[in-house]
Design a protein around this motif. Structure first.
Motif, mmCIF file in Angstrom:
data_model
loop_
_atom_site.group_PDB
_atom_site.id
_atom_site.type_symbol
_atom_site.label_atom_id
_atom_site.label_comp_id
_atom_site.label_asym_id
_atom_site.label_seq_id
_atom_site.Cartn_x
_atom_site.Cartn_y
_atom_site.Cartn_z
ATOM 1 N N THR A 138 0.844 -1.189 0.000
ATOM 2 C CA THR A 138 0.000 0.000 0.000
ATOM 3 C C THR A 138 0.881 1.242 0.000
ATOM 4 N N GLY A 139 0.262 2.384 -0.259
ATOM 5 C CA GLY A 139 0.999 3.642 -0.251
ATOM 6 C C GLY A 139 1.631 3.942 -1.594
ATOM 7 N N LYS A 140 1.994 5.198 -1.778
ATOM 8 C CA LYS A 140 2.589 5.632 -3.042
ATOM 9 C C LYS A 140 4.095 5.389 -3.005
ATOM 10 N N ARG A 141 4.570 4.561 -3.911
ATOM 11 C CA ARG A 141 5.980 4.160 -3.929
ATOM 12 C C ARG A 141 6.745 4.743 -5.112
ATOM 13 N N HIS A 142 6.020 5.265 -6.096
ATOM 14 C CA HIS A 142 6.640 5.672 -7.350
ATOM 15 C C HIS A 142 6.384 7.154 -7.621
ATOM 16 N N PRO A 143 7.172 7.783 -8.462
ATOM 17 C CA PRO A 143 7.131 9.248 -8.601
ATOM 18 C C PRO A 143 5.898 9.776 -9.319
ATOM 19 N N THR A 144 5.740 11.083 -9.219
ATOM 20 C CA THR A 144 4.713 11.824 -9.953
ATOM 21 C C THR A 144 5.405 12.667 -11.019
ATOM 22 N N ILE A 145 4.942 12.522 -12.247
ATOM 23 C CA ILE A 145 5.487 13.279 -13.369
ATOM 24 C C ILE A 145 4.378 14.211 -13.855
ATOM 25 N N GLU A 146 4.559 15.503 -13.697
ATOM 26 C CA GLU A 146 3.492 16.438 -14.048
ATOM 27 C C GLU A 146 3.457 16.701 -15.554
ATOM 28 N N ASP A 147 2.503 17.520 -15.981
ATOM 29 C CA ASP A 147 2.261 17.764 -17.404
ATOM 30 C C ASP A 147 3.506 18.273 -18.134
ATOM 31 N N GLU A 148 3.630 17.843 -19.394
ATOM 32 C CA GLU A 148 4.605 18.406 -20.351
ATOM 33 C C GLU A 148 6.051 18.184 -19.944
ATOM 34 N N VAL A 149 6.310 17.150 -19.171
ATOM 35 C CA VAL A 149 7.679 16.797 -18.799
ATOM 36 C C VAL A 149 8.301 15.956 -19.921
ATOM 37 N N VAL A 150 9.597 16.140 -20.130
ATOM 38 C CA VAL A 150 10.365 15.307 -21.055
ATOM 39 C C VAL A 150 11.456 14.603 -20.250
ATOM 40 N N ILE A 151 11.553 13.282 -20.413
ATOM 41 C CA ILE A 151 12.558 12.501 -19.695
ATOM 42 C C ILE A 151 13.392 11.749 -20.732
ATOM 43 N N TYR A 152 14.674 12.063 -20.775
ATOM 44 C CA TYR A 152 15.551 11.528 -21.814
ATOM 45 C C TYR A 152 16.139 10.163 -21.426
ATOM 46 N N PRO A 153 16.772 9.477 -22.380
ATOM 47 C CA PRO A 153 17.166 8.079 -22.185
ATOM 48 C C PRO A 153 18.022 7.839 -20.944
ATOM 49 N N GLY A 154 17.721 6.728 -20.285
ATOM 50 C CA GLY A 154 18.536 6.263 -19.180
ATOM 51 C C GLY A 154 18.298 6.937 -17.852
ATOM 52 N N ALA A 155 17.385 7.885 -17.777
ATOM 53 C CA ALA A 155 17.119 8.569 -16.504
ATOM 54 C C ALA A 155 16.399 7.621 -15.544
ATOM 55 N N THR A 156 16.724 7.756 -14.265
ATOM 56 C CA THR A 156 16.089 6.966 -13.213
ATOM 57 C C THR A 156 15.495 7.922 -12.181
ATOM 58 N N ILE A 157 14.188 7.839 -11.990
ATOM 59 C CA ILE A 157 13.481 8.716 -11.050
ATOM 60 C C ILE A 157 12.760 7.817 -10.056
ATOM 61 N N LEU A 158 13.074 7.981 -8.770
ATOM 62 C CA LEU A 158 12.610 7.031 -7.763
ATOM 63 C C LEU A 158 11.887 7.725 -6.627
ATOM 64 N N GLY A 159 10.922 7.018 -6.035
ATOM 65 C CA GLY A 159 10.321 7.441 -4.782
ATOM 66 C C GLY A 159 8.931 8.022 -4.913
ATOM 67 N N GLY A 160 8.067 7.649 -3.968
ATOM 68 C CA GLY A 160 6.693 8.120 -3.984
ATOM 69 C C GLY A 160 6.526 9.588 -3.680
ATOM 70 N N ASP A 161 7.512 10.197 -3.030
ATOM 71 C CA ASP A 161 7.442 11.629 -2.720
ATOM 72 C C ASP A 161 8.114 12.496 -3.783
#
Length: 319
Positions: A255-278
């Protein structure tokens, strides 16, 4: 022709193996590989996906009789999809009590065929009511890919050949079933596409409109990820959990939020790692290749990898 000695040896070996194996199929809640019940069929679930694919993209994945009205194709595919999905949902519902969701089927009647059939009907009806909205989202996803990739020369090329469109199509179907608390079937759907495309999206991930996956191989998007509108993600991106918390019995908390929030119009380029529910990536931000991110970043910021910067406790520190 087999010798008598061979046949006797084979029978003895099989008897010993059967005697040792049989107890391992006990139908207990703590048995990780039990032999109980009529589980959903992977092949039938994939047939449902194929029928719905024809509904979303008529004439693209299978031949279309140009002389027949589009309504004829839709009626045929929807009719077949409904029956198949109803059977598979009915098979999956007894598993509900083992998941984290509240079980609307009373425990004492969990395997009552009439109750399961009624609940399966409710679920499939609700799912079918969402199909027009799913197709509307897919049209925006196709357009986002066409607008975002100068290598695409037609929308037909995108639908027929882009792995990202296959992945998001399946995900949008699986996500609707996930929201209806259907066990197992959403994972069967998404894991099949994961195997085909290398794009791993958990059916629980919430993804907004006009989502563009470019290339796609190696993308991982976790269950509690929230993705806004008009987001673009390249290959090798991970939207994951920073760490796995355990309960008092040493089991992972589900339970609980474990993964990130990506807001509108974001660009994430190759190989990036974004971690955490907060972790929140603010609207319009750009996350560069190979960035490791465990802290939120503000709107319209640019985050780039630098070999002269290391991370300590999630904070950037000059090295």
């Amino acid at each position: 022709m087999r010798s008598r000695e061979y046949i006797e040896q084979k029978a003895a070996t099989m008897s010993r193996a059967l005697e040792a194996l049989a107890p391992s199929y006990d139908c207990a809640d703590d048995n990780p590989i039990e032999a109980c019940g009529n589980l959903p069929s992977e092949s039938e679930v994939l047939r449902v996906l194929a029928f719905l694919d024809d509904v979303f993209y008529p004439g693209y994945r299978s031949s279309l009789d140009a002389s027949a009205p589009i309504e004829t194709l839709l009626i045929e595919r929807l009719d077949e999809a409904y029956d198949l999905l109803h059977r598979q949902v009915k098979r999956s519902l007894p598993l509900r009590h083992r998941q984290k969701y509240a079980d609307p089927v009373a425990p004492d009647h969990r395997c009552d065929p009439d109750i399961l059939s009624q609940e399966a009907t409710r679920v499939v009806d609700a799912f079918f009511a969402r199909l027009p909205e799913v197709r509307a989202l897919l049209k925006k996803d196709v357009q986002a890919a066409y607008a975002g990739d100068p290598a695409a020369y037609s929308r037909s090329e995108i639908i027929l050949s882009y792995p990202g469109i296959r992945a998001i199509t399946t995900h949008r179907v699986a996500h609707e079933l996930y929201l209806l608390d259907v066990p197992l079937i959403p994972r069967i759907m998404n894991e099949r596409i994961h195997a085909l495309t290398g794009i791993d999206i958990h059916p629980g991930a919430s993804i907004g409109e006009s989502f563009f996956i470019d290339h796609g191989t190696g993308i991982v998007i976790g269950e509690t990820t929230l993705i806004g509108d008009r987001v673009r993600i390249y290959h090798g991106v991970t939207l994951g959990a920073y760490s796995v918390k355990l309960d008092d019995l040493g089991q992972p908390l589900r339970t609980g939020k474990r993964h990130p929030t990506i807001e509108d119009e974001v660009v994430i380029y190759p190989g990036a790692t974004i971690l955490g529910g907060d972790t929140v990536v603010g609207r319009g931000a750009v996350v560069g290749s190979n960035v490791w991110l465990t802290k939120s970043v503000p709107e319209y910021s640019k985050v780039a990898y630098s070999p002269s910067v290391t991370l300590k406790n999630g904070q950037a520190v000059a090295s």
